[in-house]
Design a protein around this motif. Structure first.
Motif, PDB file in Angstrom:
ATOM      1  N   LEU A  58      45.139  24.261  -4.165  1.00 39.46           N
ATOM      2  CA  LEU A  58      44.087  24.806  -5.020  1.00 39.46           C
ATOM      3  C   LEU A  58      43.168  23.704  -5.540  1.00 39.46           C
ATOM      4  O   LEU A  58      41.953  23.903  -5.656  1.00 39.46           O
ATOM      5  CB  LEU A  58      44.714  25.564  -6.201  1.00 39.46           C
ATOM      6  CG  LEU A  58      45.153  26.998  -5.904  1.00 39.46           C
ATOM      7  CD1 LEU A  58      45.900  27.587  -7.096  1.00 39.46           C
ATOM      8  CD2 LEU A  58      43.953  27.874  -5.552  1.00 39.46           C
ATOM      9  N   GLY A  59      43.735  22.547  -5.849  1.00 36.46           N
ATOM     10  CA  GLY A  59      42.922  21.460  -6.363  1.00 36.46           C
ATOM     11  C   GLY A  59      42.255  20.614  -5.302  1.00 36.46           C
ATOM     12  O   GLY A  59      41.519  19.679  -5.620  1.00 36.46           O
ATOM     13  N   LYS A  97      37.926  24.763  -8.237  1.00 35.24           N
ATOM     14  CA  LYS A  97      38.549  24.238  -9.457  1.00 35.24           C
ATOM     15  C   LYS A  97      37.835  24.770 -10.692  1.00 35.24           C
ATOM     16  O   LYS A  97      38.477  25.077 -11.714  1.00 35.24           O
ATOM     17  CB  LYS A  97      38.524  22.720  -9.440  1.00 35.24           C
ATOM     18  CG  LYS A  97      39.277  22.078 -10.599  1.00 35.24           C
ATOM     19  CD  LYS A  97      39.280  20.558 -10.507  1.00 35.24           C
ATOM     20  CE  LYS A  97      40.166  20.086  -9.385  1.00 35.24           C
ATOM     21  NZ  LYS A  97      40.337  18.598  -9.386  1.00 35.24           N
ATOM     22  N   THR A 120      44.595  24.532 -12.441  1.00 33.04           N
ATOM     23  CA  THR A 120      44.719  23.854 -11.149  1.00 33.04           C
ATOM     24  C   THR A 120      45.831  22.815 -11.185  1.00 33.04           C
ATOM     25  O   THR A 120      46.631  22.708 -10.252  1.00 33.04           O
ATOM     26  CB  THR A 120      43.392  23.166 -10.774  1.00 33.04           C
ATOM     27  OG1 THR A 120      42.346  24.140 -10.752  1.00 33.04           O
ATOM     28  CG2 THR A 120      43.488  22.516  -9.409  1.00 33.04           C
TER      29      THR A 120
END
Length: 749
Positions: free
Chosen positions: A247-248, A255, A263
């Motif tokens: 996700l990051g 983000k 995140t």
């Protein structure tokens, strides 16, 4: 997709036909008094001719409870008599026929709320299920004496079919209709607008806020003490962990949508889980590789079978963790899993990768009775004797949590086979042990390493290795190829020797599949190899996972031949499995006559979602080849499941990357020439987790002839060293040291 067989004339009474199969699992039942048949046209025709129910028993070679039921029931003459006299028993290897397994597992989960293997289901001659379950106790067991055993079930089902056939057929028909409706749910309704008309080809329902909803699904289930999700049993679920870690690593916009704190927490959940797994009994602390899952919440007691597809997925997952954190623990685990994949017995002399190792084995050559985990567990006495140094043994006992009476909770040992035994779990750090024993940390590390060598040598010399399922499955080989290729590329500057070993194994496996399991005329795959190619054609996942592996091989080698073959396979997958009307890929080809329901695999389970991987492949190929048609198919694949994703985003993490691509697209990075700028950019990019970009190489000594013919954007690029980031057919120059900022910085604009 019926299995091709020589025509046989089957009649009653039946004989056991397991020896006709190439599957080690099916063959292991050849000595049963049960007259097992194969899932083929002759057997299915016989069911209709005799109007008998089929008893379909599905399992796999490394399945512990499959072995238990085989020993308790299928070897029992009284059970065999009931089966042979009243049913047509069929034994199926789920790894050869995942399509059949999926239909009846969906039935079992829909009717009982649970599932697992062995999967046993009673099926009408029209292949419609009427009743099913998993393990049922055999004659003589405590539960069998209370009326819940397998013989009792067989007798009741046989009687019900004889006395109430019409009612059974009616019920089975209703269930089948529901299964078919469920298989179509969402892929039909999801493509309709509010007025009932087919929706336009837009992505309005696929908002990035779905990422936050998926994230919250895992927050609510996260075990903050031990990592993982829920309680026991615990499965690694690599697809879910990869989603959290990455996700990051997407575009900065992602983000911004999720939030900086969220995140970071998502990544922390993934990293904590991976750390606890790496230290737990689920990992083979003496040898290499991970077991299938943990029967305890703290990862200490595994279900001991080792599966290719688990380790093949865990390899790139631990690589992600290392690239993000630079943690030595994660790097060691990367090498551990890669070593398991590239060593015997999993790595085949043919070049491919074998399917699995069993959970059960004999404790020693003198004690042939198989027990679960016998190859892996230790009594305190054997542990100390093997290390053969009192101080070192005490240090290592503290390090791995060895206890005199065993460290396995009785509640985790259902059959009482692990009494007094220990699994090896890291519970103290070398720094802690250095303080406790008055030694330096370096001395502790050396003592542990030497003890591990002694334990491994003793284990290999004195204990028979668990049974190997030596068939080669294309889809799982594709996962291994991709994981090893990406690992090799990322570690090429850190450990060139290991990197070359991993890359060589990946390339040899790809060459083996192309030589033995790929028809160059029809451009189609055969699913399984054992004693030669099998007879079952490839399924959608075979194409999806192999294409993914080949794209990784291309980015690791810049050999355009891998990319060209990936595109050939992609066109075949589209032709055989793609739903042009509604989008998405069916698991089986059109016209399969021996499968009750033709479904689309969208949720991530033990293996990644076929449609999630397929959507990713299409987006990546579209970016690498500048092909709008492939991108259109990718978007249509994701949109096919927009209703399901919207309702339960946490169950569709494999498609979440597709959601991001639908909103933001992929950034194609093109590196040309052989200057220092180009070399530096390649090195930097290989050291990153890059879910939002692809990497294309032109010039610099690579053969780019096919790519220049296939991709209009690169046709006129010269040999001058430069780096370009391309979106929507437009490219801009960037410096090598700015690539990471460009890929992740858009959220700040």
């Amino acid at each position: 997709m019926a299995q091709a067989t020589q025509s046989k004339s089957l009649s009653l009474p039946l004989r056991n036909r397991c020896e006709e199969s190439k599957s080690p699992y099916v063959r292991s039942h050849a000595n049963n008094p049960t007259a097992w048949q194969l899932w083929d046209p002759e057997t299915l025709a016989l069911a209709k001719q005799t109007n008998r129910l089929l008893f379909v028993s599905i399992g796999y070679s490394a399945c512990h409870w499959c072995h238990v039921m085989a020993h308790e029931s299928f070897m029992d003459p009284s059970v065999a008599s009931i089966l042979n006299d009243n049913f047509i028993p069929i034994k199926i290897d789920r790894e050869e026929r995942p399509d059949v397994d999926r239909v009846y597992m969906d039935f079992l989960q829909a009717t009982t709320g649970g599932g697992g293997w062995p999967l046993n289901v009673f099926v009408t001659p029209d292949l419609e299920p009427i009743f099913g379950g998993t393990y049922w106790p055999g004659p003589g067991s405590e539960r069998e004496r209370h009326g819940g055993g397998f013989k009792n079930i067989l007798e009741k089902v046989a009687q019900t079919w004889t006395e109430q056939e019409a009612k059974c057929r009616e019920s089975a028909g209703q269930i089948t209709r529901q299964l078919k409706e469920f298989a179509q749910e969402g892929t039909l309704s999801g493509r309709k607008s509010s007025d009932g008309q087919e929706a336009e080809d837009d992505d309005e329902a696929l908002e990035l806020e779905l990422l936050e909803e998926a994230y919250n699904h895992y927050v609510n289930r996260f075990d903050s003490k031990f990592g993982g999700f829920g309680s026991a049993p615990k499965f690694p679920t690599p697809s879910h962990l990869a989603f959290l870690l990455r996700l990051g690593e997407w575009d900065g916009i992602v983000k911004d949508v999720l939030g900086e704190e969220e995140t970071r927490n998502a990544m922390d959940m993934g990293l904590k889980t991976l750390e606890n797994m790496a230290k737990g009994g689920i990992k083979d602390q003496v040898g290499n590789g991970f077991a299938r899952y943990s029967v305890t919440r703290d990862w200490s007691v595994p279900h001991f079978e080792k599966m290719l597809y688990d380790n093949a997925q865990l390899l790139p997952l631990y690589l992600d963790a290392y690239l993000i954190t630079k943690s030595p623990l994660f790097l060691d685990t990367v090498h551990d899993v890669a070593t398991y994949l590239t060593s015997a017995p999993i790595h085949s002399s043919t070049g491919g990768f074998h399917a699995s190792e069993d959970a059960d084995s004999a404790p020693s050559a003198d004690n042939p009775e198989h027990k679960e985990g016998a190859f892996y567990v230790w009594t305190a006495s054997e542990f100390r004797t093997t290390i053969d140094d009192p101080t070192a043994a005490s240090i290592c006992a503290a390090y791995w949590n060895i206890r005199d009476n065993g460290n396995i909770d009785r509640r985790a040992d259902v059959q009482g086979e692990l009494v007094g035994q220990n699994t090896l779990c890291v519970t103290k750090t070398p720094a802690d042990l250095a303080t406790d024993f008055g030694k330096s940390e370096e001395e502790i590390v050396q003592i542990i390493a030497e003890a591990r060598r002694k334990l491994l040598s003793h284990r290999d010399k004195t204990r028979p290795r668990p049974h190997l399922d030596d068939k080669l499955v294309v889809s799982w080989n594709g996962l291994a190829i991709g994981g090893l290729a990406r690992t090799a590329a990322s570690l090429s500057s850190i450990d060139p020797s290991a990197s070359q070993t991993y890359l060589s194994a990946a390339e040899k496996a790809a060459a083996f599949i192309k030589r033995e399991l790929y028809n160059h005329s029809t451009k189609t795959l055969t699913r399984v190899y054992r004693e030669g190619p099998g007879t079952v054609p490839g399924f959608a996942d075979d194409y999806a996972f192999l294409i993914d592996g080949l794209i990784e091989l291309y980015e690791a080698t810049f050999n355009a031949g891998y990319l060209q073959w990936a595109e050939e396979l992609q066109q075949t997958q589209l032709r055989l499995f793609f739903d042009d009307a509604q989008g998405g890929f069916f698991s089986t080809e059109t016209g399969a006559t021996d499968v009750l329901v033709r479904s689309k695999d969208a949720m991530d389970n033990a293996e990644p979602s076929t449609n999630g991987v397929s959507a990713k492949n299409l987006f990546r190929l579209a970016s690498l080849l500048n092909d709008e048609a492939l991108e259109t198919k990718a978007r249509k694949t994701v949109r096919a499941f927009e209703v399901e994703i919207g309702q339960h985003p946490g169950l569709f993490t494999g498609l979440m990357g597709g959601v991001v691509c639908c909103r933001l697209g992929l950034r194609g990075i093109m590196i040309s020439g052989d200057g220092e700028e180009a070399k530096e950019a390649v090195q930097r990019l290989r050291g990153m987790v890059r879910p939002g970009s692809t990497l294309l190489r032109v010039g610099g000594g690579v053969d780019d002839t096919w790519i220049k013919q296939r991709n209009e954007l690169v046709k006129d690029l010269g040999q001058r060293g430069m780096v370009q980031v391309c979106e929507g057919g437009q490219c801009s120059l960037v410096k090598a040291d700015e690539v990471e900022k460009v890929l992740k910085g858009r959220g700040e604009e």
